[in-house]
Design an enzyme around this catalytic site. Sequence first.
Site, PDB file in Angstrom:
ATOM      1  N   ARG A   6       0.876  -1.179   0.000  1.00  0.00           N
ATOM      2  CA  ARG A   6       0.000   0.000   0.000  1.00  0.00           C
ATOM      3  C   ARG A   6       0.903   1.215   0.000  1.00  0.00           C
ATOM      4  NH1 ARG A   6      -5.447   1.432   3.348  1.00  0.00           N
ATOM      5  NH2 ARG A   6      -6.177  -0.108   1.870  1.00  0.00           N
TER       6      ARG A   6
ATOM      7  N   HIS B 158      -7.346   0.641  -6.448  1.00  0.00           N
ATOM      8  CA  HIS B 158      -7.598  -0.190  -5.261  1.00  0.00           C
ATOM      9  C   HIS B 158      -8.275  -1.488  -5.729  1.00  0.00           C
ATOM     10  CE1 HIS B 158      -7.952  -1.311  -1.227  1.00  0.00           C
ATOM     11  NE2 HIS B 158      -8.768  -0.394  -0.750  1.00  0.00           N
TER      12      HIS B 158
ATOM     13  N   GLN C  96     -10.156  -3.969  -3.269  1.00  0.00           N
ATOM     14  CA  GLN C  96     -11.449  -3.434  -2.828  1.00  0.00           C
ATOM     15  C   GLN C  96     -12.535  -3.798  -3.846  1.00  0.00           C
ATOM     16  OE1 GLN C  96     -12.368  -1.498   0.014  1.00  0.00           O
ATOM     17  NE2 GLN C  96     -14.361  -2.062  -0.796  1.00  0.00           N
TER      18      GLN C  96
ATOM     19  N   ASP D 250     -17.138   7.198  -1.766  1.00  0.00           N
ATOM     20  CA  ASP D 250     -15.898   7.107  -0.990  1.00  0.00           C
ATOM     21  C   ASP D 250     -15.609   8.515  -0.473  1.00  0.00           C
ATOM     22  OD1 ASP D 250     -13.421   6.344   0.056  1.00  0.00           O
ATOM     23  OD2 ASP D 250     -12.402   6.273  -1.880  1.00  0.00           O
TER      24      ASP D 250
ATOM     25  N   CYS E 117     -16.524   1.907   0.453  1.00  0.00           N
ATOM     26  CA  CYS E 117     -15.357   1.065   0.769  1.00  0.00           C
ATOM     27  C   CYS E 117     -14.942   1.187   2.235  1.00  0.00           C
ATOM     28  CB  CYS E 117     -14.200   1.411  -0.157  1.00  0.00           C
ATOM     29  SG  CYS E 117     -13.726   3.140  -0.066  1.00  0.00           S
TER      30      CYS E 117
ATOM     31  N   ARG F 182     -14.044  -8.488   1.708  1.00  0.00           N
ATOM     32  CA  ARG F 182     -12.625  -8.230   1.449  1.00  0.00           C
ATOM     33  C   ARG F 182     -11.813  -9.496   1.764  1.00  0.00           C
ATOM     34  NH1 ARG F 182     -10.539  -3.155   1.514  1.00  0.00           N
ATOM     35  NH2 ARG F 182      -8.768  -4.275   0.645  1.00  0.00           N
TER      36      ARG F 182
HETATM   37  N1  NVA Z   1      -9.847   6.686  -1.548  1.00  0.00           N
HETATM   38  C1  NVA Z   1      -9.522   6.294  -0.193  1.00  0.00           C
HETATM   39  C2  NVA Z   1      -9.800   4.841  -0.004  1.00  0.00           C
HETATM   40  C3  NVA Z   1      -9.518   4.332   1.391  1.00  0.00           C
HETATM   41  C4  NVA Z   1      -9.798   2.865   1.511  1.00  0.00           C
HETATM   42  C5  NVA Z   1      -8.069   6.621   0.073  1.00  0.00           C
HETATM   43  O1  NVA Z   1      -7.227   6.390  -0.795  1.00  0.00           O
HETATM   44  O2  NVA Z   1      -7.769   7.123   1.156  1.00  0.00           O
HETATM   45  N1   CP Z   2     -11.424  -0.002   2.354  1.00  0.00           N
HETATM   46  C1   CP Z   2     -10.144  -0.097   2.793  1.00  0.00           C
HETATM   47  O1   CP Z   2      -9.206  -0.347   2.041  1.00  0.00           O
HETATM   48  O2   CP Z   2     -10.027   0.069   4.134  1.00  0.00           O
HETATM   49  P1   CP Z   2      -8.659   0.231   4.932  1.00  0.00           P
HETATM   50  O3   CP Z   2      -8.035   1.525   4.511  1.00  0.00           O
HETATM   51  O4   CP Z   2      -9.076   0.224   6.376  1.00  0.00           O
HETATM   52  O5   CP Z   2      -7.764  -0.937   4.591  1.00  0.00           O
END
Ligand code: NVA
Ligand code: CP
Length: 306
Positions: free
Chosen positions: A102, A129, A132, A223, A263, A291
């Site tokens: 990540r 993502h 997800q 989101d 999400c 997930r």
């Molecule tokens: N778009 C959000 C998704 C978090 C799961 C982010 O990147 O922070």
């Molecule tokens: N939806 C998602 O990826 O959640 P986290 O950021 O908690 O992993």
Amino acid sequence: MVALNGRDLLSLADLSSTELQELLQLATQLKSQKLKLQSNKVLGLLFSKASTRTRVSFTVAMYQLGGQVIDLNPNVTQVSRGEPVQDTARVLDRYLDVLAIRTFAQQELETFANYAKIPVINALTDAEHPCQVLADLMTIQECFGSLNGLTLTYVGDGNNVANSLMLGCALAGMNVRIATPEGYEPDPKIVEQARSLANNQTEVLLTHDPELAAKEAAVLYTDVWASMGQEAEADDRLPIFQAYQISEQLLSLADPQAIVLHCLPAHRGEEITEAVIEGSQSRVWDQAENRMHAQKALLASILGAQ
Ligand code: NVA
Ligand code: CP
């Protein structure tokens, strides 16, 4: 069983439509059936951004498959002290069997994947993502029986989740509508890629009109308005995104059987109202659970299971 033996998953576009369908089928099976990896394997989690769902669901999925997990927090590795990605990747490659990353730039993930021979999985970047969206499609399939021909409407920021939803819907034979404020549209290269995958069979629509986008949709999705890494812009974005909230009024325009997905984490009162996220059409908790099943299917298919 779908065989992604040793492959990377950096983008949803790394999967064919058939592979996606087979993965979703396996994920659904794994909700009630046990499966073990052919041999003991170790998954590394290298996360440079916060995570609850992705971190825990990958960890539990791997344990349930009979494998092990190492949480490679960048703050306690040499990554935070600037060791080059190329070097870290070649070293982790010698210890681990699979690595979920990540991070911010998709380019960094791609460099990791180029230098590590082991499979690398995108656990969220600024661009995508994919894990997800595997769970999202699984949830939609559970609710409606099949995906083909359904319409998913995403309302909010044209971010990583929106990008992966466009690719996932195109691969699954779904129509996708993305409603964003002007200047916050999804990545044009990914829009083009999704349109090419949709091959004129389904719609990939971008609009600035959330009401038009919501009309008769089977799925309403949103989101956060500011993603991780965009915290400094969050307050300035509030007035720009006001009209892009999933409220009961917006939901009333969708199909009466429509479901609502997010999400998570969610900001109630911003991109979604309390009434909608806690309402009867919300499927966000099933979505979060899925997930784990979707990632278990992905790991089993990449690592080999029996
Ligand atoms: N778009 C959000 C998704 C978090 C799961 C982010 O990147 O922070
Ligand atoms: N939806 C998602 O990826 O959640 P986290 O950021 O908690 O992993």
